[in-house]
Design a protein around this motif. Structure first.
Motif, PDB file in Angstrom:
ATOM      1  N   SER A 114       0.849  -1.185   0.000  1.00 24.42           N
ATOM      2  CA  SER A 114       0.000   0.000   0.000  1.00 24.42           C
ATOM      3  C   SER A 114       0.887   1.239   0.000  1.00 24.42           C
ATOM      4  O   SER A 114       2.082   1.162   0.298  1.00 24.42           O
ATOM      5  N   GLY A 115       0.296   2.375  -0.338  1.00 20.95           N
ATOM      6  CA  GLY A 115       1.076   3.595  -0.331  1.00 20.95           C
ATOM      7  C   GLY A 115       0.490   4.647  -1.240  1.00 20.95           C
ATOM      8  O   GLY A 115      -0.664   4.559  -1.673  1.00 20.95           O
ATOM      9  N   THR A 116       1.293   5.648  -1.547  1.00 22.84           N
ATOM     10  CA  THR A 116       0.857   6.758  -2.393  1.00 22.84           C
ATOM     11  C   THR A 116       1.916   7.047  -3.449  1.00 22.84           C
ATOM     12  O   THR A 116       3.098   6.726  -3.277  1.00 22.84           O
ATOM     13  N   ALA A 117       1.475   7.667  -4.529  1.00 28.80           N
ATOM     14  CA  ALA A 117       2.398   8.056  -5.601  1.00 28.80           C
ATOM     15  C   ALA A 117       1.772   9.174  -6.413  1.00 28.80           C
ATOM     16  O   ALA A 117       0.543   9.334  -6.441  1.00 28.80           O
ATOM     17  N   LYS A 118       2.605   9.964  -7.049  1.00 30.72           N
ATOM     18  CA  LYS A 118       2.107  10.984  -7.956  1.00 30.72           C
ATOM     19  C   LYS A 118       1.443  10.308  -9.154  1.00 30.72           C
ATOM     20  O   LYS A 118       1.830   9.202  -9.550  1.00 30.72           O
ATOM     21  N   THR A 119       0.464  10.976  -9.713  1.00 27.24           N
ATOM     22  CA  THR A 119      -0.200  10.427 -10.899  1.00 27.24           C
ATOM     23  C   THR A 119       0.809  10.181 -12.017  1.00 27.24           C
ATOM     24  O   THR A 119       0.749   9.168 -12.720  1.00 27.24           O
ATOM     25  N   SER A 120       1.763  11.080 -12.140  1.00 28.20           N
ATOM     26  CA  SER A 120       2.773  10.945 -13.193  1.00 28.20           C
ATOM     27  C   SER A 120       3.727   9.775 -12.947  1.00 28.20           C
ATOM     28  O   SER A 120       4.451   9.359 -13.848  1.00 28.20           O
ATOM     29  N   SER A 121       3.734   9.255 -11.701  1.00 23.94           N
ATOM     30  CA  SER A 121       4.641   8.155 -11.360  1.00 23.94           C
ATOM     31  C   SER A 121       3.944   6.787 -11.394  1.00 23.94           C
ATOM     32  O   SER A 121       4.520   5.795 -10.965  1.00 23.94           O
ATOM     33  N   PHE A 122       2.721   6.741 -11.910  1.00 22.69           N
ATOM     34  CA  PHE A 122       1.969   5.480 -11.890  1.00 22.69           C
ATOM     35  C   PHE A 122       2.695   4.377 -12.661  1.00 22.69           C
ATOM     36  O   PHE A 122       2.829   3.246 -12.196  1.00 22.69           O
ATOM     37  N   GLN A 123       3.163   4.710 -13.838  1.00 27.76           N
ATOM     38  CA  GLN A 123       3.873   3.720 -14.651  1.00 27.76           C
ATOM     39  C   GLN A 123       5.122   3.227 -13.931  1.00 27.76           C
ATOM     40  O   GLN A 123       5.417   2.022 -13.920  1.00 27.76           O
ATOM     41  N   LEU A 124       5.845   4.143 -13.311  1.00 24.39           N
ATOM     42  CA  LEU A 124       7.050   3.776 -12.563  1.00 24.39           C
ATOM     43  C   LEU A 124       6.688   2.895 -11.365  1.00 24.39           C
ATOM     44  O   LEU A 124       7.422   1.959 -11.028  1.00 24.39           O
ATOM     45  N   LEU A 125       5.561   3.174 -10.714  1.00 23.80           N
ATOM     46  CA  LEU A 125       5.124   2.373  -9.569  1.00 23.80           C
ATOM     47  C   LEU A 125       4.922   0.916  -9.966  1.00 23.80           C
ATOM     48  O   LEU A 125       5.330   0.003  -9.245  1.00 23.80           O
ATOM     49  N   ILE A 126       4.292   0.675 -11.101  1.00 21.76           N
ATOM     50  CA  ILE A 126       4.086  -0.700 -11.568  1.00 21.76           C
ATOM     51  C   ILE A 126       5.424  -1.374 -11.845  1.00 21.76           C
ATOM     52  O   ILE A 126       5.633  -2.556 -11.529  1.00 21.76           O
ATOM     53  N   LYS A 127       6.380  -0.624 -12.406  1.00 22.71           N
ATOM     54  CA  LYS A 127       7.712  -1.176 -12.657  1.00 22.71           C
ATOM     55  C   LYS A 127       8.418  -1.521 -11.345  1.00 22.71           C
ATOM     56  O   LYS A 127       9.123  -2.534 -11.255  1.00 22.71           O
ATOM     57  N   VAL A 128       8.222  -0.666 -10.332  1.00 23.34           N
ATOM     58  CA  VAL A 128       8.832  -0.902  -9.023  1.00 23.34           C
ATOM     59  C   VAL A 128       8.305  -2.194  -8.413  1.00 23.34           C
ATOM     60  O   VAL A 128       9.070  -3.026  -7.910  1.00 23.34           O
TER      61      VAL A 128
END
Length: 295
Positions: free
Chosen positions: A63-77
């Motif tokens: 769980s957590g938070t991320a910037k909308t612009s970082s969504f793609q990076l979040l999935i990669k993480v």
């Protein structure tokens, strides 16, 4: 070595309850995509991603938070944590040394005292949330990695919840592009059936400590009460209200003695439907007591 055992997926006889209690703290010790834990944490912070994992007896959650612009990076993480993690022996050795010190300091905290009381109530079952030095074995990284591997293998049966300002089409395209990077398996597992008896008894314990919560001495009374109770939304809400009412009434009774109470509780569904109340009383800070009231 531990590294070789992880690569061969050799786990021996499996993990003990004491080792399982540390699974939640093992994943942050792994290197991810060649980055150390400190470097990986800094990388997430720089990109506005806050990530927390929660390991339980039945599942693993992020769980957590991320910037909308970082969504793609979040999935990669998330994909990198699943498939590009590497055990770092130096991180685990440092964790073991510091954890022994932390456990010693935590013995007389509220959580430490409650864990002792819980072990008296249910001596046949080691609560998953209580850490102990017995869990810091050389086998721990091996069995923890096997657990992570088995959980990530089931990501195709997982649930992804997204809340925020996201473009639906962009989300669909991103998920279709990157979710295939997660390695999955057709294996499945059933939730283990664990049963344990609650002891019908009482016990008292006194201890002298080098550290105190208030002043030079810490004097208090601690109680725990547990009973099998069906887990339901109505029972859980009633239980929370009862905890608040109980703490209020105990505080009223103790106020003239310069003491206060902290009442907490757990409503558990697995492995046994059970409700437990913990009552911890402590002396108030003398500087904050009204005139005429002494501890």
């Amino acid at each position: 070595s531990i590294e070789d055992a992880i690569k061969r997926k050799k786990v021996g006889a499996g993990s003990s309850p004491q080792e399982q209690a540390y699974f939640d703290e093992m994943l942050p010790l792994w290197h991810v995509a060649g980055l150390s834990p400190e470097e990986f944490s800094s990388f997430l912070a720089v990109n506005g991603i806050g990530l927390k994992q929660d390991v339980t007896l039945s599942d693993m959650r992020f769980s957590g938070t991320a910037k909308t612009s970082s969504f793609q990076l979040l999935i990669k993480v998330l994909s990198a944590i699943a498939d590009k993690r590497e055990f770092a022996p130096e991180e685990y050795e440092y964790f073991k040394r510091t954890e022994v010190i932390r456990l010693e300091l935590a013995r007389q905290t509220q959580n430490g005292i409650n864990s002792v009381m819980d072990s008296i109530i249910s001596p046949d079952f080691h609560k998953f949330k209580y850490n102990s030095v017995e869990g810091l074995s050389d086998n721990l990284p091996v069995v923890a990695d096997q657990y992570f591997e088995s959980e990530f293998d089931k990501v195709n049966d997982g649930i992804l919840v997204l809340v925020g300002d996201l473009n639906e089409e962009f989300v669909k395209q991103t998920l279709c592009k990157y979710l295939g990077a997660f390695g999955t398996s057709k294996r499945y597992s059933t939730r283990p059936q664990i049963r344990y008896a609650l002891r019908r008894s009482w016990a008292t314990m006194t201890s002298d400590t080098r550290t105190a919560m208030v002043g030079e001495r810490s004097v208090g009374v601690n109680m725990a009460l547990a009973a099998p109770k069906q887990y339901s939304p109505a029972n859980t809400m009633a239980f929370k209200i009862a905890l608040l009412a109980l703490e209020t009434e105990i505080d009223k009774a103790l106020s003239s003695a310069g003491m206060y109470a902290t009442v907490t509780g757990t409503a558990e569904m697995f492995p046994l439907e059970r409700m437990t109340v913990y009552i911890n009383t402590r002396p108030s800070n003398p500087a904050g007591l009204p005139e005429g009231v002494e501890v």
